[in-house]
Design an enzyme around this catalytic site. Structure first.
Site, short mmCIF file in Angstrom:
data_model
loop_
_atom_site.label_atom_id
_atom_site.label_comp_id
_atom_site.label_asym_id
_atom_site.label_seq_id
_atom_site.Cartn_x
_atom_site.Cartn_y
_atom_site.Cartn_z
N GLY A 90 0.80 -1.21 0.00
CA GLY A 90 0.00 0.00 0.00
C GLY A 90 0.83 1.26 0.00
O GLY A 90 2.04 1.24 -0.29
N ILE B 26 -6.73 -3.01 -0.23
CA ILE B 26 -8.05 -3.64 -0.27
C ILE B 26 -9.16 -2.60 -0.21
O ILE B 26 -10.28 -2.83 -0.64
CB ILE B 26 -8.18 -4.67 0.88
CG1 ILE B 26 -9.27 -5.70 0.56
CG2 ILE B 26 -8.43 -3.98 2.21
CD1 ILE B 26 -9.27 -6.89 1.50
N ASP B 27 -8.82 -1.39 0.30
CA ASP B 27 -9.81 -0.32 0.42
C ASP B 27 -10.04 0.41 -0.89
O ASP B 27 -10.92 1.27 -0.97
CB ASP B 27 -9.38 0.69 1.48
CG ASP B 27 -9.36 0.11 2.88
OD1 ASP B 27 -9.94 -0.97 3.06
OD2 ASP B 27 -8.76 0.73 3.77
N ALA C 155 -11.39 -12.61 7.68
CA ALA C 155 -11.87 -13.67 6.78
C ALA C 155 -11.88 -13.19 5.33
O ALA C 155 -11.60 -13.95 4.40
CB ALA C 155 -13.26 -14.11 7.20
N ILE C 156 -12.18 -11.90 5.14
CA ILE C 156 -12.21 -11.35 3.79
C ILE C 156 -10.80 -11.16 3.25
O ILE C 156 -10.50 -11.46 2.09
CB ILE C 156 -12.98 -10.01 3.78
CG1 ILE C 156 -14.46 -10.25 4.08
CG2 ILE C 156 -12.82 -9.29 2.44
CD1 ILE C 156 -15.26 -8.98 4.24
#
Length: 445
Positions: free
Chosen positions: A185, A215-216, A368-369
Site C-alpha cells: 500500500g 483492499i480499500d 476472513a475477507i
C-alpha cells in the site's frame, strides 16, 4: 470515485517516469509486439494516455493536445534496458493481507522466467524486514509458485513498519539485485521510493517497480486496485448472513463492519451487490447518533416499519464520535476506535430506553475477507498487473507503479500515487446509488 487531489493541478512533469538508462537491447517479447499497429498491444515510446480525458479538462488547460498531462502506457517494449541473462530480480510483499497477493507473485515469476528468460528471481520474507534482518531470500521457481494462486495470503510473508533504506539497498547490492518488485500500500510504496532514491544516490542501477495493493481501493489515479472485487464479493456473504439472522427474530438488527479506514468503497459496493442493506455508514459522510433525524432514530423507524434492518459500517466511519488518544499502529497510521462495538452498544441502549424488544447480531468479517483467494476477475487483473510491472522494469523504469487508468494499463510515479487517496464522493453517482438502493436519508444529522 473522487481523489483528494485535483487532476487539473497535476503538471506533465509530475507524471514523468524515471529511468535507470535508455533501452538498447532487443526484447525477448519483441516478436509478440512487432507488426501490431494497435497501441494496446504495441507500445511505442511516444504513446501517452491522457490523465483527464474530458473535454472540460482539455478546455481548462488552454493548450495544445500534446501539452496535456498524460501517462506513460504500460505494456511490452521492442527494446529493453536489462539483459535478461544477466538480470537478478526480487519480490517483496508488505502490509496487510489482500486477495491476489500470491497471484501477483506467480505472475511476476512466470513472466520474468518464461517470457524474458531472467536468470534468477528471489523473494524476500516478511516484508521489508527481510531486507535488513540478515535472512536469506527464497528462490522463486516454477515449482515454488505452481499452485500458489489458489491460496490466500502471501507465500513470502509480510510485515508492517519502516526499515532503513540504506540497509535495504546494501542488501540488494550484496545480492546483485537489478530489479525489485514491491507489492504493498501507500506506506510500502513510500518505502519503495526511498529505496529507489537511495540506489540512485549511490549510483547503483536498480529498477524499483511497485504493484499497488490496497483492499480499500483508495490509491489515486488507478481505476481499481487488485483484490477489491474479491473483497466486496466476499463481504456480501456476511451481509446475507446478517440479514438471515435479523429477519428471523423480532426487531432484529444485523450490524456488519467492513474494511475502509478512509474510504468506504467496500461498504458501498457490498451494499449495492447485496441490495439488502438499510443503512450504510462511511468515513466520507459524517453522521450523528442522536436526534430525531440521527442514526439511532432512523434505525428505530426502519425496524418499526420492516420488522428488521441491516446496517453496514466501514471501519473508519464515525471516528469524529471518539476522542483520539494519539495511538498509532506499526505503519504509523492512527489507530482507529471501534465504531462497530460503539454502534452495537448504542443501538441496544436506544431500543432499551424506548422499551422496544431488540435482537442485535454483530458481524466483523475483516480477517476472513482479507485472507481468501482472489476470485476470477481479480485473478486476471493480478496477472496483467504483474505482466505490466515486468515490462516496465525490464525497460528500465523505476520509482513507479503500474495500474489501470480509463481502461488502459499505465505507469504512475510513486510520488503521485502516494500523495492523496481515492474516496467516495458524497456528491457523486456511487453514493447516490447507495442512497437510492437503501432508501436512507442523505444526511443522518
Amino acid at each position: 470515485m473522487v481523489s483528494t487531489a485535483d487532476p487539473l493541478s497535476v503538471t506533465p512533469a509530475a507524471l514523468r517516469i524515471r529511468r535507470v538508462g535508455d533501452p538498447g537491447i532487443l526484447s525477448p517479447v519483441a516478436s509478440l509486439v512487432q507488426g501490431r499497429a494497435s497501441s494496446p498491444h504495441y507500445v511505442h515510446e511516444t504513446n501517452r494516455v491522457l490523465l483527464d480525458d474530458t473535454i472540460e479538462g482539455a478546455e481548462a488547460r488552454l493548450c495544445d493536445v500534446g501539452e496535456l498531462p498524460s501517462l506513460e502506457p504500460g505494456g511490452p517494449r521492442e527494446y529493453i534496458y536489462f539483459d535478461p541473462a544477466r538480470t537478478r530480480a526480487a519480490i517483496v510483499t508488505c502490509g496487510g493481507l489482500c486477495p491476489g497477493l500470491n497471484n501477483v507473485i506467480r505472475g511476476l515469476v512466470l513472466e520474468l522466467t518464461d517470457n524474458y528468460g531472467v536468470a534468477e528471481v528471489l523473494g524476500f520474507r516478511d516484508g521489508f524486514r527481510g531486507l535488513v534482518d540478515g535472512s536469506e531470500p527464497v528462490r522463486l521457481s516454477h515449482d515454488v509458485v505452481a499452485d500458489i494462486h489458489n491460496r490466500g495470503g502471501t507465500i513470502l510473508g509480510t510485515s508492517r513498519g519502516n526499515q532503513d533504506p540504506e540497509l535495504m539497498v546494501t542488501t540488494l547490492e550484496r545480492l546483485g539485485i537489478n530489479v525489485l518488485f514491491v507489492i504493498g500500500g501507500d506506506g510500502t510504496l513510500r518505502g519503495a521510493q526511498r529505496i529507489a532514491d537511495e540506489a540512485d544516490a549511490r549510483g547503483i542501477t536498480l529498477s524499483v517497480v511497485g504493484v499497488p495493493k490496497t483492499i480499500d481501493n483508495d490509491i489515486p489515479y488507478i481505476d481499481q486496485s487488485f483484490g477489491f472485487q474479491t473483497a466486496f464479493t466476499r463481504a456480501t456473504e456476511s451481509i446475507k448472513s446478517a440479514l438471515t439472522e435479523a429477519s428471523s427474530t423480532p426487531n432484529g438488527v444485523g450490524l456488519v463492519k467492513l474494511m475502509g479506514r478512509h474510504s468506504g468503497f467496500i461498504a458501498c459496493y457490498a451494499a449495492l451487490a447485496s441490495h439488502d442493506v438499510d443503512l450504510v455508514l462511511i468515513p466520507e459522510v459524517p453522521f450523528q447518533l442522536d436526534g430525531p433525524t440521527g442514526f439511532l432514530a432512523t434505525l428505530r423507524r426502519r425496524v418499526g416499519r420492516r420488522g428488521h434492518a441491516v446496517v453496514v459500517v466501514a471501519e473508519g466511519a464515525g471516528q469524529e464520535l471518539f476522542a483520539y488518544d494519539g495511538a498509532v499502529d506499526a505503519s504509523g497510521n492512527a489507530r482507529l476506535a471501534d465504531i462497530g462495538r460503539l454502534l452495537r452498544d448504542r443501538i441496544q441502549d436506544d431500543f432499551a430506553a424506548a422499551g422496544t424488544e431488540l435482537s442485535v447480531r454483530y458481524v466483523d468479517p475483516g480477517y476472513a475477507i482479507r485472507s481468501v483467494p482472489a476470485n476470477a476477475w481479480d485473478a486476471v487483473y493480478c496477472l496483467r498487473l504483474a505482466q505490466a510491472a515486468v515490462h516496465a522494469a525490464m525497460a528500465g523504469r523505476t520509482a513507479m507503479v503500474v495500474g489501470r487508468w480509463h481502461g488502459r494499463f499505465v505507469h504512475l510515479p510513486i510520488t503521485l500515487a502516494t500523495d492523496s487517496r481515492n474516496q467516495v464522493d458524497p456528491n457523486g453517482d456511487l453514493w447516490m446509488s447507495v442512497l437510492e438502493a437503501t432508501g436512507q436519508p442523505e444526511r443522518l444529522s
